[in-house]
Write an enzyme that holds these catalytic residues in place. Structure first.
Site, PDB file in Angstrom:
ATOM      1  CB  SER A 181      -0.898   0.010   1.211  1.00 42.37           C
ATOM      2  OG  SER A 181      -0.442  -0.132   2.444  1.00 42.37           O
ATOM      3  CG  HIS A 209      -4.318  -1.428  -1.275  1.00 38.26           C
ATOM      4  ND1 HIS A 209      -4.867  -0.166  -1.379  1.00 38.26           N
ATOM      5  CD2 HIS A 209      -3.779  -1.519   0.104  1.00 38.26           C
ATOM      6  CE1 HIS A 209      -4.671   0.276  -0.249  1.00 38.26           C
ATOM      7  NE2 HIS A 209      -4.055  -0.326   0.668  1.00 38.26           N
ATOM      8  CE  LYS A 240      -7.359  -0.913   2.123  1.00 40.28           C
ATOM      9  NZ  LYS A 240      -6.606  -1.848   2.874  1.00 40.28           N
TER      10      LYS A 240
HETATM   11  C1  LIG Z   1      -6.397  -2.136   4.160  1.00 43.12           C
HETATM   12  C2  LIG Z   1      -5.884  -3.516   4.487  1.00 43.12           C
HETATM   13  C3  LIG Z   1      -6.409  -4.428   5.428  1.00 43.12           C
HETATM   14  C4  LIG Z   1      -7.671  -4.011   6.340  1.00 43.12           C
HETATM   15  O1  LIG Z   1      -8.764  -4.014   5.484  1.00 43.12           O
HETATM   16  P1  LIG Z   1     -10.005  -3.367   5.995  1.00 43.12           P
HETATM   17  O2  LIG Z   1     -11.292  -3.917   5.586  1.00 43.12           O
HETATM   18  O3  LIG Z   1     -10.225  -1.900   6.178  1.00 43.12           O
HETATM   19  O4  LIG Z   1     -10.019  -3.913   7.585  1.00 43.12           O
HETATM   20  C5  LIG Z   1      -5.685  -5.584   5.490  1.00 43.12           C
HETATM   21  N1  LIG Z   1      -4.726  -5.818   4.779  1.00 43.12           N
HETATM   22  C6  LIG Z   1      -4.121  -5.119   3.856  1.00 43.12           C
HETATM   23  C7  LIG Z   1      -3.045  -5.421   2.960  1.00 43.12           C
HETATM   24  C8  LIG Z   1      -4.766  -3.657   3.611  1.00 43.12           C
HETATM   25  O5  LIG Z   1      -4.037  -2.903   2.972  1.00 43.12           O
END
Ligand SMILES: *Cc1c(COP(=O)(O)O)cnc(C)c1O
Length: 393
Positions: A181, A209, A240
């Site tokens: 990310s 992502h 996301k």
């Molecule tokens: C954003 C993210 C999460 C968390 O996801 P949520 O649904 O917001 O809890 C988990 N793993 C990775 C790699 C992320 O980028």
């Protein structure tokens, strides 16, 4: 009252002094290409709303209809009385969409990791983990009590070496983010799969992502590399690109079945809410009907990345709609972000300890919601601020 919390006050003061205190902006509008903050309209490059689904009319309608039919809350954990028709439908549709054997949903991607890793490994076992893996993978790994062996970022040779060097183990698990990310680079999952197969090690990828972004029509990283059936666990999020809230694990049927028995956030935390679940189902419909949004996302990202490179900015290792604008020291990144904000562009500065000391950056999150005019305005603003602060000539 005593002074039991004095240390916390001191810690907070320290954060403020060193510029690491997290100031949280309040968004006064729906999450979209433009948002309202402090009464001002700003062009938004901070959200993970890759496809513009967070405020999509079809998702809004689906959520409203479901609330009228089923109410709002699930009322229980999934295993006691919280599994509603919508949850079952969503899991079935997601499995089909991702061409996976089965799928299980969770309240968030974070919870999906906390559920999955401790269900697969425990004391005496070993986890091979990319050094840049997400906090929820790290926390899930710690909860499992398995030994954590970190390998260099995206370095398959180092992974191979660590596997060979680690001779004391019970069960083994390899885990990696799909898209990282902070840099927007993609894990070499095609090569990691080969290592996992060679050593007969369970493989888990967290495609938070990449869900809705990578692969045909947003089917994710396993689809992107054509690895269907070869990656046992593909974690995803609906928080996301799906624009809603929720987590999932797609993959081998037996693992999904096991998570219904042993995934602690599944067993001890209530189900996804009705409007969330219905909106996620509609997101699957939208994605299955057309690849238009995903294509728009990628073409927007290419326009922005190439525009920035032509202006002389360094966009790091980005291979995805996440585009870091590398600036070096944190104070410069902070100042850059503040100037962008004043000029009407909302883009976040990211510094130590989230990224290494001299790798501070503005992280730009592209979205299909942006219009060509929006991108032009963004590039103009980056150019102006970049010249003003001496980042570009
Ligand atoms: C954003 C993210 C999460 C968390 O996801 P949520 O649904 O917001 O809890 C988990 N793993 C990775 C790699 C992320 O980028």
């Amino acid at each position: 009252m005593g002074n039991k919390t004095t240390w916390i006050e001191e810690e907070i003061a320290g954060l403020k002094e060193s510029g690491l205190y997290n100031t949280i902006r309040t968004i006064e509008s729906p999450m979209d290409a433009w948002v309202t903050i402090d009464g001002r309209r700003l062009l938004n490059f901070c959200a993970n709303n890759y496809l513009g689904l967070a405020n999509h009319p079809r998702l809004r309608e689906a959520a409203k209809r479901a609330v009228d039919e089923y109410g709002v809350g699930p009322g229980a954990v999934r295993s006691i009385a919280g599994t509603q028709t919508l949850h079952v439908q969503l899991e079935k549709r997601l499995a089909q969409f991702k061409k996976a054997e089965a799928c299980i949903t969770f309240q968030s991607g974070f919870n999906a990791n906390l559920a999955t890793i401790p269900a697969l490994v425990g004391r005496g076992d070993v986890i091979f983990s990319d050094e840049l893996n997400h906090a929820s993978i790290i926390d899930g790994s710690r909860l499992s009590r398995a030994e954590i062996v970190r390998y260099n970022h995206n370095d398959v040779a180092d992974l191979q070496r660590k596997i060979v060097e680690t001779t004391e183990y019970g069960r083994r698990l390899i885990v990696s983010d799909g898209v990282f990310s902070m840099d927007g680079d993609i894990a070499p999952l095609d090569k990691i799969v080969e290592v996992a197969e060679e050593h007969d090690i369970l493989l888990m990828v967290d495609d938070a992502h990449g869900e809705g972004v990578l692969g045909e029509g947003g089917r994710g990283i396993v689809d992107h590399f054509g690895l269907h059936g070869r990656v046992e666990v593909e974690v995803g999020t609906m928080s996301k690109a799906f624009g809603v809230m929720g987590g999932m694990v797609a993959g081998k049927q037996v693992i999904v079945e096991w998570l219904r028995q042993r995934g602690r956030p599944f067993l001890f935390s209530s189900a996804m809410t009705v409007p969330d679940t219905a909106a996620c189902l509609e997101a699957v419909n939208v994605l299955e009907e057309s690849t238009e949004l995903v294509e728009k996302l990628w073409s927007n990202a290419a326009v922005f990345r190439e525009g920035m490179q032509n202006l002389g900015f360094n966009t790091g290792y980005s291979q995805t709609p996440i585009v870091p604008v590398m600036l070096g020291q944190a104070p410069l990144a902070q100042k850059f972000s503040r100037r962008l904000f004043e000029e009407g562009v909302f883009a976040m500065a990211i510094g130590y300890p989230t990224v290494p000391q001299d790798k501070a950056r503005i992280r730009v999150m592209n979205s299909a919601a942006h219009s060509a005019n929006d991108l032009e305005m963004a590039l103009d603003t980056f150019e102006r601020v970049g010249r003003e602060l001496g980042v570009i000539l």
